[in-house]
Design a protein around this motif. Structure first.
Motif, mmCIF file in Angstrom:
data_model
loop_
_atom_site.group_PDB
_atom_site.id
_atom_site.type_symbol
_atom_site.label_atom_id
_atom_site.label_comp_id
_atom_site.label_asym_id
_atom_site.label_seq_id
_atom_site.Cartn_x
_atom_site.Cartn_y
_atom_site.Cartn_z
ATOM 1 N N ASN A 379 0.789 -1.666 -0.599
ATOM 2 C CA ASN A 379 -0.210 0.020 -0.158
ATOM 3 C C ASN A 379 0.580 1.059 0.037
ATOM 4 O OD1 ASN A 379 -2.992 0.959 0.246
ATOM 5 N ND2 ASN A 379 -1.943 2.351 2.135
ATOM 6 N N PHE A 395 3.088 -3.696 -7.152
ATOM 7 C CA PHE A 395 2.531 -2.554 -6.602
ATOM 8 C C PHE A 395 3.188 -1.057 -6.270
ATOM 9 C CE2 PHE A 395 -0.157 -6.408 -5.795
ATOM 10 C CZ PHE A 395 -1.046 -6.096 -6.043
ATOM 11 N N LYS A 437 -5.202 5.731 -0.656
ATOM 12 C CA LYS A 437 -4.772 4.117 -1.709
ATOM 13 C C LYS A 437 -5.566 2.787 -0.477
ATOM 14 C CE LYS A 437 -0.719 3.969 -3.130
ATOM 15 N NZ LYS A 437 1.000 3.209 -3.000
ATOM 16 N N THR A 439 -5.029 -1.302 0.556
ATOM 17 C CA THR A 439 -5.072 -2.679 0.701
ATOM 18 C C THR A 439 -5.372 -3.425 0.943
ATOM 19 O OG1 THR A 439 -2.863 -2.071 -1.392
ATOM 20 C CG2 THR A 439 -2.450 -3.571 -0.590
ATOM 21 N N GLN A 502 -6.223 -4.032 -3.978
ATOM 22 C CA GLN A 502 -5.485 -2.370 -3.984
ATOM 23 C C GLN A 502 -7.140 -1.010 -4.567
ATOM 24 O OE1 GLN A 502 -2.174 0.096 -5.634
ATOM 25 N NE2 GLN A 502 -1.102 -0.873 -3.351
ATOM 26 N N SER A 504 -6.964 2.676 -5.445
ATOM 27 C CA SER A 504 -6.295 3.826 -5.323
ATOM 28 C C SER A 504 -7.368 4.967 -6.136
ATOM 29 C CB SER A 504 -4.967 4.366 -5.905
ATOM 30 O OG SER A 504 -5.161 3.667 -7.135
#
Length: 883
Positions: A379, A395, A437, A439, A502, A504
């Motif tokens: 994250n 990521f 964000k 995750t 995830q 965002s």
């Protein structure tokens, strides 16, 4: 069928073991594990076996006793061995033909047949590292209490050097340490947890953690109980196998199961260094530069695979890419790796320890689940390469400081999902943030190696803005096996493939958000972790308050920017100057780096970025050349350590490495020398750093003062040549401090003759000459008369003196059988002949050099004539007597 003694002991001693039916790989998960046909129960590398090539394989079985009975009948010529750490249901089968391999895979008692005899290898040698790239230096300066204390990292490959002073007092004892340590393993251990005792470059990420060794001779996981007993919470795997292995095999399955059994243990793998290689098997065969992980164990779901970037954050061409065989994201992360993904994995392993320690400080010493560590690292990672997640960088680039800050801010949730359950968590986003964000990660049960995809329990993440009701799903990549599809940008949709998801959101509205985790297809409770962060604005990463930049070099300035695309003006100011000097105008803030060619000066300085009406100033840093101490003398009762003065430095900080495990401050002085008494000489490691007021400058490398080549004043005393027509000696001393005079002395039997005296002594490098040497061998020494009345002598050195145009032979007379040494002033080609008294040549050589050697074995006693002819010059002769 031939059974090993070990197998009999394991299988036939206990009746309970005979009747137990352990279904290895049988899944309790809700995602359908669709079985493949019998031919695909073979690992990809076993599907193309050359005829006549005997194979050794590992096989997982459904029913142990039924399989053994079947194998005894079907494969009587093969050897069967139980595989340690195989839970009693994995066996090694040796000496199989191609037909028998097919027969084995078709057996109803066989679950999967995997490759066996592979040798792991290190993922390239290492070059250098820069801990600022992944904001590790930011953690060291901002959170000095976080250094890995009380935690242990295991380095699984060849053994590192346990005597390295950067690991002093922190090595877990093991029988695996070898006499010849692996430089690669030592470098990996240094990057992850070096203390920096040897030099600042020897300081690793978690620099006070303990270090344990393991071996990659066995590619299955280590015994978990042994790791737990040693306190290991992170294990680093910077190795791979020779070929691309992009499939879910017995090792992948075993690591996923291991993470289930030991939920706080983090496994970190290097992705590999074959990023430009094309796979020839599996779903992505023939597609260039993708799906080229170097080891099936790296495709496991619950571990981390790490790729490599350069100094600017660009993924290195040789860094191995994903996707995994079923389309999952691999590698999950990237980190700086000048020498390949080995280095990158080590930095992520060390960063994982820092995250664990940050959590411990808030959770009364308990370790976080590995899923939380994973969620936090993914994250907080910085996007690099194509926008969003991808199969090259996963990521993103690891941000150690961001990960630690997430834990310290308690920006995470932990929960458990049941079938069709919905768990909801709330978070508040302040105004002015540029990105949000979130995750989700969970430790998924191990899958079947024959399943089309590895996911077992399927959880789904959703983000909802409560005021507006808007909702967002995770970013998902196209896994379709075509180069164009694999390079597409991610899209928002439900993810039913990965056990990490995830979301965002750029420029999020301020206010309350709901994070929802749904147990879409779950068998039994499934624990999970969620991490989140919001960010905005500009922040300097490098330089920081502890940064030193070397004069005249090019260094990378780094910053974080979360915001819209814009440009700024980059400027530099030496401390004490009112003027800011322009470095670059129109710098794109989103590029986050700038290569600065530093001036060749020593100063304190700052840099700033001016964007619009805002100016972002860095901390004050130093531009200075590190100083490494030298040794003036190391006598029996006293030693002198020296260093060069640094312009602008007001004092100097001395460090020493004594009984403690770490280099520690010793004293502050305005001098550039340190005299050690006999008692102080018990501590032998010293380093120095300049002080610019209250700001500490760069510490140089550490020296062990007795190993610097300087004894009691004398560093070296050597003749220019050992055979010469002019006697010259070069003397180097450690210091002129306290030296009154130096004399060249010639030793003749019991007498000593002073040849030349120099006083006062003008410098550390001196030349002495003897104008009247004796013909033949002469022995000399240097005598140092000190101001305190003491006298110091160098070791004695010999010179063979010969006049031009003459030839000498030693020893003379000579005992038959010894070597006759012929001294010739010229070093070029010369013909050397030995005649007996009848004129017959009995020995001859044309060797070059000032010393020519003739053997005398077999020569009769008597007189001989030695003749030397050098080039076109006149021949020279002398007599030799053989006894």
């Amino acid at each position: 069928m031939r059974y090993s003694a070990e197998l009999f002991a394991r299988l036939f001693v206990s009746p309970f073991l005979l009747t137990a039916a352990i279904l290895l790989g049988a899944s309790s998960g809700a995602v359908a594990q669709q079985e493949r046909p019998a031919a695909q129960k073979l690992a990809p590398s076993l599907r193309r076996v050359a005829p006549g090539q005997a194979q050794t394989v590992r096989v997982s079985v459904r029913q142990k006793e039924a399989f053994l009975a079947w194998a005894q009948q079907a494969l009587p010529a093969s050897t069967l061995k139980a595989v340690p750490k195989g839970n009693g249901t994995v066996f090694q089968v040796e000496n199989l033909t191609e037909a028998q391999l097919q027969q084995l895979s078709a057996s109803p008692y066989v679950h999967f047949v995997d490759t066996s005899n592979r040798r792991a290898h290190e993922e390239r040698q290492l070059n250098q590292s820069d801990l600022s790239v992944n904001r590790i230096t930011t953690v060291h300066s901002r959170f000095p209490q976080l250094a890995g204390q009380g935690l242990t990292i295991s380095i699984k490959e060849d053994a590192f050097d346990p005597t390295d002073i950067d690991f002093k007092g922190r090595v877990v004892s093991s029988s695996l340490f070898k006499e010849a340590a692996s430089p690669h393993a030592t470098a990996i251990a240094t990057l992850a947890a070096g203390a920096g005792n040897s030099a600042p470059a020897g300081k690793g990420v978690a620099w006070q953690a303990k270090l344990a060794t393991s071996t990659y001779d066995n590619l299955l996981p280590d015994d978990g109980a042994t790791l737990t007993q040693a306190g290991v919470s992170v294990q680093n795997h910077s190795y791979g196998v020779a070929d691309i292995e992009n499939y879910y095999g017995l090792e992948s399955q075993a690591y996923d199961q291991h993470c289930q059994q030991y939920p706080s243990l983090v496994h970190v793998f290097s992705s590999g260094n074959v990023g430009t290689t094309t796979d020839t098997q599996g779903r992505y065969a023939g597609i260039s530069n993708v799906a080229n992980l170097t080891g099936q164990f790296k495709t496991s779901k619950n571990t981390l695979s790490v790729g490599a970037t350069d100094l600017l954050g660009k993924v290195a061409p040789l860094s191995s890419r994903g996707p995994a065989y079923d389309g999952r994201i691999k590698p999950e992360l990237v980190a700086f790796g000048a020498g390949g993904t080995s280095e990158s994995a080590a930095l992520v392993s060390g960063s994982s320890l820092l995250v664990q320690q940050a959590y411990q400080l808030q959770a009364n010493g308990s370790l976080p689940p590995s899923a939380l560590v994973k969620a936090v690292l993914l994250n907080s990672a910085d996007d690099t390469g194509r926008p969003g997640i991808d199969f090259e960088s996963g990521f993103g680039q690891v941000d150690a400081a961001g990960a630690v800050q997430t834990i310290r801010d308690q920006h995470f949730f932990q929960g458990s999902a049941n079938p069709s359950s919905l768990r909801t968590y709330s978070l508040t986003v302040p105004a002015g943030q540029q990105e949000l964000k979130v995750t989700l990660a969970w430790t998924d049960p191990e899958a079947s190696p024959t399943a089309a995809q590895a996911l077992v329990n399927d959880l789904d993440l959703e983000l909802v803005h409560l005021a507006s009701g808007r909702s967002w799903k995770p970013w998902v990549l196209s896994a379709y096996p075509h180069a164009d599809s694999l390079s597409q940008l991610p899209k928002r949709r439900a993810d039913h493939l990965n056990n990490v998801e995830q979301i965002s959101l750029a420029a999020p509205q301020a206010g309350e958000y709901a994070v929802r985790v749904r147990g879409t297809a779950v068998a039994g409770p499934q624990a999970f972790s969620v991490a989140y962060e919001y960010s905005g604005g500009f922040e300097w990463v490098h330089p920081g308050s502890t940064t030193n930049l070397r004069p005249g070099t090019t260094n990378i300035l780094r910053w974080h920017w979360s915001g819209p695309a814009t440009t700024g003006r980059l400027e530099y100011q030496p401390l004490g100057s009112m003027k800011w000097q322009l470095l670059a105008s129109n710098v794109a803030l989103e590029q986050a780096t700038y290569a600065w060619a530093l001036p060749d000066t020593t100063t304190l300085a700052r840099v700033r970025m001016v964007a619009g009406n805002a100016a972002f100033l860095s901390d004050t840093f130093t531009i200075s050349q590190p100083q490494m101490p030298t040794v003036g003398y190391a006598c029996e009762n006293e030693a002198l350590i020296l260093w060069e003065p640094v312009p602008g430095a007001t004092q100097y900080q001395l460090y020493q490495l004594g009984q403690k495990n770490y280099l520690e401050p010793y004293l502050v002085t305005t001098d550039t020398a340190l005299v050690l008494t006999k008692a102080q000489m018990q501590i032998r490691y010293y380093a120095v750093a300049p002080l610019f007021g209250k700001l500490l400058g760069p510490r140089g490398n550490t020296i062990e003062f007795t190993e610097q080549g300087t004894a009691c004043y004398v560093k070296s005393f050597l003749p220019r040549t050992v055979v010469t027509d002019t006697v010259l000696f070069d003397l180097e001393i450690g210091t002129t401090y306290g030296v009154k005079s130096i004399t060249l002395e010639r030793l003749s039997g019991q007498s000593v003759q002073a040849i030349q005296t120099i006083s006062p002594v003008p410098g550390r490098h001196l030349v002495f000459q003897d104008d009247t040497p004796e013909l033949g061998r002469n022995e000399y020494r240097a005598r140092l008369d000190l101001a305190n009345g003491q006298v110091v002598y160098s070791s004695a050195e010999a010179v063979q003196f010969t006049r031009p145009g003459e030839v000498q032979a030693y020893p003379n007379p000579i005992v038959a059988g010894d070597l006759l040494q012929v001294l010739v002033a010229e070093t070029g080609p010369a013909r050397v002949q030995l005649f007996d008294m009848t004129g017959r040549i009995v020995r001859e050589t044309t060797d070059e050099g000032t010393i020519r050697v003739l053997p005398t074995v077999g020569l009769a006693k008597g007189m001989y004539l030695l003749r030397v002819q050098a080039g076109s010059g006149a021949a020279r002769t002398t007599r030799v007597v053989v006894l």
